[in-house]
Scaffold this active site. Structure first.
Site, PDB file in Angstrom:
ATOM      1  N   GLU A   1     -17.938  22.880 -16.302  1.00 39.49           N
ATOM      2  CA  GLU A   1     -18.454  21.491 -16.732  1.00 39.49           C
ATOM      3  C   GLU A   1     -17.746  20.422 -15.709  1.00 39.49           C
ATOM      4  O   GLU A   1     -18.369  19.334 -15.397  1.00 39.49           O
ATOM      5  CB  GLU A   1     -18.233  21.162 -18.317  1.00 39.49           C
ATOM      6  CG  GLU A   1     -19.198  22.013 -19.185  1.00 39.49           C
ATOM      7  CD  GLU A   1     -18.607  21.939 -20.422  1.00 39.49           C
ATOM      8  OE1 GLU A   1     -18.765  20.913 -21.248  1.00 39.49           O
ATOM      9  OE2 GLU A   1     -17.658  22.864 -20.833  1.00 39.49           O
ATOM     10  N   SER A  33       0.788  -1.340  -0.023  1.00 36.92           N
ATOM     11  CA  SER A  33       0.195  -0.007   0.065  1.00 36.92           C
ATOM     12  C   SER A  33       1.069   1.341   0.123  1.00 36.92           C
ATOM     13  O   SER A  33       0.309   2.378  -0.085  1.00 36.92           O
ATOM     14  CB  SER A  33      -0.835  -0.113   1.288  1.00 36.92           C
ATOM     15  OG  SER A  33      -0.104   0.036   2.401  1.00 36.92           O
ATOM     16  N   LYS A  72     -16.027  29.273 -30.825  1.00 41.69           N
ATOM     17  CA  LYS A  72     -16.346  28.537 -29.337  1.00 41.69           C
ATOM     18  C   LYS A  72     -15.576  29.185 -28.323  1.00 41.69           C
ATOM     19  O   LYS A  72     -14.337  29.567 -28.375  1.00 41.69           O
ATOM     20  CB  LYS A  72     -16.096  27.111 -29.478  1.00 41.69           C
ATOM     21  CG  LYS A  72     -17.147  26.563 -30.365  1.00 41.69           C
ATOM     22  CD  LYS A  72     -18.400  26.512 -29.846  1.00 41.69           C
ATOM     23  CE  LYS A  72     -18.831  25.667 -28.671  1.00 41.69           C
ATOM     24  NZ  LYS A  72     -18.751  24.220 -29.157  1.00 41.69           N
ATOM     25  N   THR A 111     -38.745  29.082 -11.709  1.00 37.22           N
ATOM     26  CA  THR A 111     -39.116  27.530 -10.949  1.00 37.22           C
ATOM     27  C   THR A 111     -39.070  27.032 -12.213  1.00 37.22           C
ATOM     28  O   THR A 111     -39.562  27.579 -13.350  1.00 37.22           O
ATOM     29  CB  THR A 111     -40.295  27.861 -10.097  1.00 37.22           C
ATOM     30  OG1 THR A 111     -41.213  28.131 -11.017  1.00 37.22           O
ATOM     31  CG2 THR A 111     -40.091  28.787  -8.970  1.00 37.22           C
ATOM     32  N   HIS A 112     -38.924  25.604 -12.486  1.00 41.77           N
ATOM     33  CA  HIS A 112     -38.988  24.740 -13.424  1.00 41.77           C
ATOM     34  C   HIS A 112     -38.197  25.040 -14.633  1.00 41.77           C
ATOM     35  O   HIS A 112     -38.600  24.727 -15.913  1.00 41.77           O
ATOM     36  CB  HIS A 112     -40.490  24.476 -13.945  1.00 41.77           C
ATOM     37  CG  HIS A 112     -41.411  24.253 -12.793  1.00 41.77           C
ATOM     38  ND1 HIS A 112     -41.914  22.989 -12.208  1.00 41.77           N
ATOM     39  CD2 HIS A 112     -41.999  25.127 -12.044  1.00 41.77           C
ATOM     40  CE1 HIS A 112     -42.502  22.868 -11.296  1.00 41.77           C
ATOM     41  NE2 HIS A 112     -42.771  24.406 -10.908  1.00 41.77           N
ATOM     42  N   LYS A 157      -8.381   4.176   1.856  1.00 45.20           N
ATOM     43  CA  LYS A 157      -7.364   5.284   1.667  1.00 45.20           C
ATOM     44  C   LYS A 157      -7.563   5.924   0.309  1.00 45.20           C
ATOM     45  O   LYS A 157      -7.725   7.301   0.002  1.00 45.20           O
ATOM     46  CB  LYS A 157      -6.049   5.212   1.891  1.00 45.20           C
ATOM     47  CG  LYS A 157      -5.731   4.872   3.309  1.00 45.20           C
ATOM     48  CD  LYS A 157      -4.243   4.423   3.492  1.00 45.20           C
ATOM     49  CE  LYS A 157      -4.313   3.609   5.082  1.00 45.20           C
ATOM     50  NZ  LYS A 157      -5.375   2.373   4.866  1.00 45.20           N
ATOM     51  N   GLN A 166      -7.800  -1.441   4.333  1.00 42.48           N
ATOM     52  CA  GLN A 166      -6.574  -0.643   3.698  1.00 42.48           C
ATOM     53  C   GLN A 166      -7.221   0.064   2.244  1.00 42.48           C
ATOM     54  O   GLN A 166      -6.939   1.159   2.058  1.00 42.48           O
ATOM     55  CB  GLN A 166      -5.692  -1.762   3.435  1.00 42.48           C
ATOM     56  CG  GLN A 166      -4.435  -1.141   2.562  1.00 42.48           C
ATOM     57  CD  GLN A 166      -3.224  -2.113   2.512  1.00 42.48           C
ATOM     58  OE1 GLN A 166      -2.681  -2.264   3.616  1.00 42.48           O
ATOM     59  NE2 GLN A 166      -3.064  -2.532   1.445  1.00 42.48           N
ATOM     60  N   ASN A 222      -2.555  -1.345  13.790  1.00 41.22           N
ATOM     61  CA  ASN A 222      -4.011  -1.273  13.445  1.00 41.22           C
ATOM     62  C   ASN A 222      -4.429   0.233  14.268  1.00 41.22           C
ATOM     63  O   ASN A 222      -5.147   0.925  13.754  1.00 41.22           O
ATOM     64  CB  ASN A 222      -4.530  -2.320  14.393  1.00 41.22           C
ATOM     65  CG  ASN A 222      -4.520  -3.770  13.632  1.00 41.22           C
ATOM     66  OD1 ASN A 222      -4.005  -3.505  12.685  1.00 41.22           O
ATOM     67  ND2 ASN A 222      -4.851  -4.718  14.071  1.00 41.22           N
ATOM     68  N   SER A 254     -12.169  25.846 -29.195  1.00 41.79           N
ATOM     69  CA  SER A 254     -12.429  24.509 -29.663  1.00 41.79           C
ATOM     70  C   SER A 254     -11.399  24.578 -30.820  1.00 41.79           C
ATOM     71  O   SER A 254     -10.914  25.482 -31.471  1.00 41.79           O
ATOM     72  CB  SER A 254     -13.806  24.535 -30.432  1.00 41.79           C
ATOM     73  OG  SER A 254     -13.902  23.688 -31.496  1.00 41.79           O
TER      74      SER A 254
HETATM   75  N1  ARG Z   1      -1.514  -1.037   5.560  1.00 38.54           N
HETATM   76  C1  ARG Z   1      -2.551  -1.078   6.571  1.00 38.54           C
HETATM   77  C2  ARG Z   1      -3.871  -0.535   6.347  1.00 38.54           C
HETATM   78  O1  ARG Z   1      -3.660   0.639   5.825  1.00 38.54           O
HETATM   79  C3  ARG Z   1      -2.030  -0.855   7.988  1.00 38.54           C
HETATM   80  C4  ARG Z   1      -2.641  -1.897   8.994  1.00 38.54           C
HETATM   81  C5  ARG Z   1      -2.289  -3.067   8.752  1.00 38.54           C
HETATM   82  N2  ARG Z   1      -2.494  -4.049  10.030  1.00 38.54           N
HETATM   83  C6  ARG Z   1      -2.172  -5.385   9.751  1.00 38.54           C
HETATM   84  N3  ARG Z   1      -2.888  -5.978  11.059  1.00 38.54           N
HETATM   85  N4  ARG Z   1      -2.031  -5.915   8.835  1.00 38.54           N
HETATM   86  O2  ARG Z   1      -4.920  -0.789   6.831  1.00 38.54           O
END
Ligand code: ARG
Length: 455
Positions: free
Chosen positions: A287, A20, A280, A152-153, A322, A319, A107, A274
């Protein structure tokens, strides 16, 4: 990191799906901040020696400097940001680096880093929303009395002012900013110290780390601490609603820019040409802002589905929190900046707007209201007389204000020449003095209120 239990290296595909660092490197500064606070707390509580802490803090500051210089080696073999930092720390200060992970797990580490990142994103979004509100308010102040049709509308309804229309968005973006502030207040509890899921046997001081990292307090349940991602869902919900508001304003800019409306002009700075049609001038930025809600709401959907049905506590599914979150806030922030630039840039074509404000019998309600006020007609009867007047004006091909008095008197004998004083768009808008109405003085009062808030 787990060589004690494992003897073989992972399969290449195992590594490919697990790694990751390519995206969680964006948590680098949050990860260092968490480690600095954790190390200080471990020393203060006597879990590690102050000499070891000094070494760790020194190593972390070297890593931070490398990150700022862009020389920090982000390496796939160390999987994620947490292990990349720890591996580098070991290279820089030796085996003492191994003491940093006492009373901590990845964690609670990732729960902390991500929460810090989302908290900052909420703060940035709220600040950028305020900038957009300032741009809208400034433009509204200059055009507080400029007449335009209210719809309106998407049919001509009643005249309003351009300032009033812009201030409607200031209200929306104000609520959006408040949603980010609410979400921030709710997420501002520190998960560090929950460790893997059950808490720690070491005499850690969670109040201390929470305070050091700007949290109001530590989270109160260790299982929840490492499992919760609703702070991100809430931030993404706020982002989605804000993006919805942005898309509505963007759509209006697109409409207003068309030669058919011709209400506004955008400079070359916020339009494109354009490659084939020389005439244009396209509102591409508007947009794209109109479209971004797809990506942002998609991120909310994506994370909601990831979290749905996950058992306590941490699962690697999380994970996947993100990328959508980063993507959503990147899109929102760019949209907010571009919209702020566009609002400052656009200029209303006031003559064109004013002419349109009177089109489509937009003062018909004013005629009906005059009949109620002056002749004491019940509103339903006044509505009927006015409908007949509109029909007659349509037949004669004139505006309501140009209908001969005799034509109006044919519909109701009580009507006199005073009625014409309410049939212009300017009179119509000036008459709407109820709180929050479109009368320029009311609009200016709201502009003043917002300028005080946004100061
Ligand atoms: N890269 C992991 C995540 O984004 C970090 C936590 C990983 N924990 C584990 N027990 N493998 O969630």
């Amino acid at each position: 990191m787990w060589g004690g239990r494992f003897s073989a290296s992972p399969n290449a595909l195992m590594q490919a799906i697990n790694v990751s660092i390519s995206f969680d490197k964006r948590l680098a500064t949050q990860d260092i901040a968490g480690s600095q606070a954790h190390a200080a707390m471990l020393a203060k509580t006597g879990v590690i020696s102050s000499e070891d802490e000094a070494q760790i803090q020194h190593g972390l500051s070297l890593i931070l400097a490398e990150m700022e210089a862009g020389t920090f080696p982000f390496r796939d073999e160390f999987e994620d940001i947490h292990m990349n930092v720890e591996a580098r720390l070991r290279e820089l200060i030796g085996h003492t680096a191994g003491r940093l992970h006492t009373a901590r797990s990845r964690n609670d580490q990732v729960a902390l880093d991500f929460r810090l990142w989302v908290r900052e994103a909420c703060d940035r979004s709220a600040a950028q929303l305020a900038d957009l509100q300032r741009a809208l308010t400034a433009k509204a102040e200059r055009h507080a009395a400029v007449l335009m049709p209210g719809f309106t509308h998407l049919q001509p309804a009643q005249p309003v002012t351009f300032g009033h229309h812009l201030m409607a968005y200031v209200e929306m973006f104000g609520r959006d900013a408040a949603r980010f502030r609410d979400a921030r207040a709710r997420m501002n509890e520190c998960p560090l110290g929950a460790a893997a899921l059950a808490g720690s046997p070491f005499p850690i001081d969670r109040e201390m780390t929470a305070k050091a990292l700007g949290f109001d307090r530590p989270t109160a349940n260790s299982l929840d601490s490492v499992s919760a991602r609703d702070f991100a869902l809430e931030a993404l919900s706020a982002a989605s609603i804000a993006a919805t508001h942005l898309s509505r304003l963007a759509e209006e800019i697109v409409l207003w820019m068309t030669p058919q409306f011709g209400f506004i002009t955008l400079s070359d700075a916020f339009t494109t040409g354009s490659s084939i049609m020389p005439q244009k001038k396209n509102p591409d930025a508007a947009e794209l802002i109109r479209a971004k809600v797809g990506r942002i709401l998609g991120s909310l959907t994506s994370l909601t589905v990831v979290m749905k049905g996950l058992p306590l506590a941490y699962s690697k599914d999380m994970q996947e929190d993100k990328v959508p979150t980063f993507e959503a806030f990147d899109a929102l922030e760019l949209s907010l900046l571009a919209m702020t630039g566009m609002i400052a840039d656009l200029e209303p074509n006031t003559a064109r707007m004013a002419a349109a404000a009177g089109a489509g019998f937009s003062t018909a309600t004013d005629l009906a209201d005059w009949l109620v006020r002056t002749l004491d007609l019940p509103f339903r009867d006044a509505h009927h007389v006015t409908g007949a007047a509109v029909k007659r004006a349509e037949q004669l091909g004139v505006d309501l204000a140009d209908l001969p008095l005799a034509e109006l008197q044919a519909l109701n004998q009580g009507i006199n020449a005073d009625v014409f004083s309410v049939l212009t768009p300017a009179a119509s808008s000036a008459s709407r003095v109820s709180y929050g109405g479109t009368a320029p003085d009311q609009v200016r009062a709201q502009i003043k209120r917002w300028k005080d808030i946004l100061r």
